[in-house]
Design an enzyme around this catalytic site. Structure first.
Site, PDB file in Angstrom:
ATOM      1  N   CYS A  36      -6.543  -5.129  -2.170  1.00 13.66           N
ATOM      2  CA  CYS A  36      -5.442  -4.903  -1.608  1.00 13.66           C
ATOM      3  C   CYS A  36      -4.375  -6.040  -1.891  1.00 13.66           C
ATOM      4  O   CYS A  36      -4.674  -7.172  -1.299  1.00 13.66           O
ATOM      5  CB  CYS A  36      -5.390  -4.591  -0.008  1.00 13.66           C
ATOM      6  SG  CYS A  36      -6.739  -3.637   0.248  1.00 13.66           S
ATOM      7  N   GLU A  64       4.805  -2.572   3.880  1.00 19.58           N
ATOM      8  CA  GLU A  64       4.779  -2.341   2.451  1.00 19.58           C
ATOM      9  C   GLU A  64       4.975  -1.068   1.841  1.00 19.58           C
ATOM     10  O   GLU A  64       4.799  -0.141   2.766  1.00 19.58           O
ATOM     11  CB  GLU A  64       3.461  -2.682   2.309  1.00 19.58           C
ATOM     12  CG  GLU A  64       2.816  -4.199   2.296  1.00 19.58           C
ATOM     13  CD  GLU A  64       1.491  -4.508   2.047  1.00 19.58           C
ATOM     14  OE1 GLU A  64       1.122  -5.648   1.679  1.00 19.58           O
ATOM     15  OE2 GLU A  64       0.776  -3.607   2.150  1.00 19.58           O
TER      16      GLU A  64
END
Length: 290
Positions: free
Chosen positions: A145, A207
């Site tokens: 990630c 995000e």
């Protein structure tokens, strides 16, 4: 509906069956081709960048205890700022993008990606983030990630190539997976989601996340600055991991973005992975607001 992402609130979850998915709130942005990335010519001059970096370093003086590797990445890496339909609007340091005060008071929404790598037995590779990570240290999460950076190779919009280039780069950085083991053409961008989540009182995430899937048998050599542990899990082992996290056993914690994907998408998409029909699940025109 409002385009404003909702704050992630930890709660107990159970892994849904493959037939129990609820309707999700979604954003339906214009076609990706209508979002033209900000050109690199909008970069600040070197002198301006130097001043900005000096100011940021001054603001970070209180973070003297931060791991040296993580500190360097916080100031050297420039994230891609986007609006809520994923159009590039600028760039900002990784440090500023993850300060919760700035997330709450300004536009620090940035582009990210999260990789789900399966081996040929259709087991999912998980990692435990290192203890020195600034956000979400020692939590378990999916394979990798991170963020595409504000650079030519990772701003390529066509076929999501910029994000796929970034995923290949970070799989090498974090897990030591050679580029030839994860060719960029083998990544399948399945969808996108928008979320916000605090890590602690100072740090957090906001995000617009690309969800990338890949099925490959790979060599793994974890970088201890990034990764504390790794494991492959099948579905039953993942359910047990979720149970332990929900019960607070062994101090086990999961990242919020991983949990969102697990509870909203993963069982159905895992079915497609096993059947070789993942292309049927692809929906890159939708941004799921979670």
């Amino acid at each position: 509906m409002s385009l404003t992402s909702r704050l992630y609130k930890p709660r107990l979850f159970s892994l849904p069956s493959q037939h129990s998915f609820r309707a999700l709130p979604i954003l339906s942005p214009p076609l990706r081709s209508s979002c033209i990335p900000a050109p690199l010519s909008v970069r600040a001059s070197l002198s301006t960048r130097s001043i900005a970096t000096s100011i940021a370093m001054g603001e970070a003086a209180a973070d003297a205890g931060m791991d040296a590797v993580q500190r360097r990445l916080m100031f050297d890496d420039e994230c891609i700022l986007v609006d809520e339909v994923d159009c590039v609007v600028g760039h900002e340091s990784k440090y500023n993008c993850h300060l919760w005060e700035k997330i709450e008071s300004g536009n620090m929404l940035h582009r990210a990606f999260t990789v789900f790598l399966f081996n040929s037995k259709f087991e999912l590779l998980l990692q435990q983030r290192s203890a020195t990570k600034v956000t979400f240290p020692l939590v378990w999460t999916n394979t990798c990630c991170s963020h595409p950076l504000y650079r030519e190779s990772e701003l390529i919009d066509e076929n999501n190539l910029g994000v796929r280039n970034a995923a290949q780069r970070k799989l090498l950085d974090e897990l030591g997976i050679p580029a030839e083991d994860v060719p960029v053409d083998e990544f399948t961008p399945v969808s996108r989601m928008l979320y916000k989540a605090p890590s602690d009182g100072k740090w957090g995430e906001h995000e617009l996340d690309y969800l990338l899937f890949i099925v490959r048998d790979v060599g793994i050599h974890p970088n201890p600055d990034e990764v504390a542990d790794i494991k492959y899990v099948n579905r039953e082992q993942l359910k047990e991991l979720l149970r332990k996290a929900d019960a607070g056993e062994e101090g086990l914690k999961l990242s919020p973005w991983f949990r969102l994907v697990v509870d909203n998408f993963l069982p159905k998409w895992w079915d497609h992975v096993e059947k070789g029909t993942l292309s049927e699940a692809v929906d890159m025109k939708t941004i799921h607001n979670l």
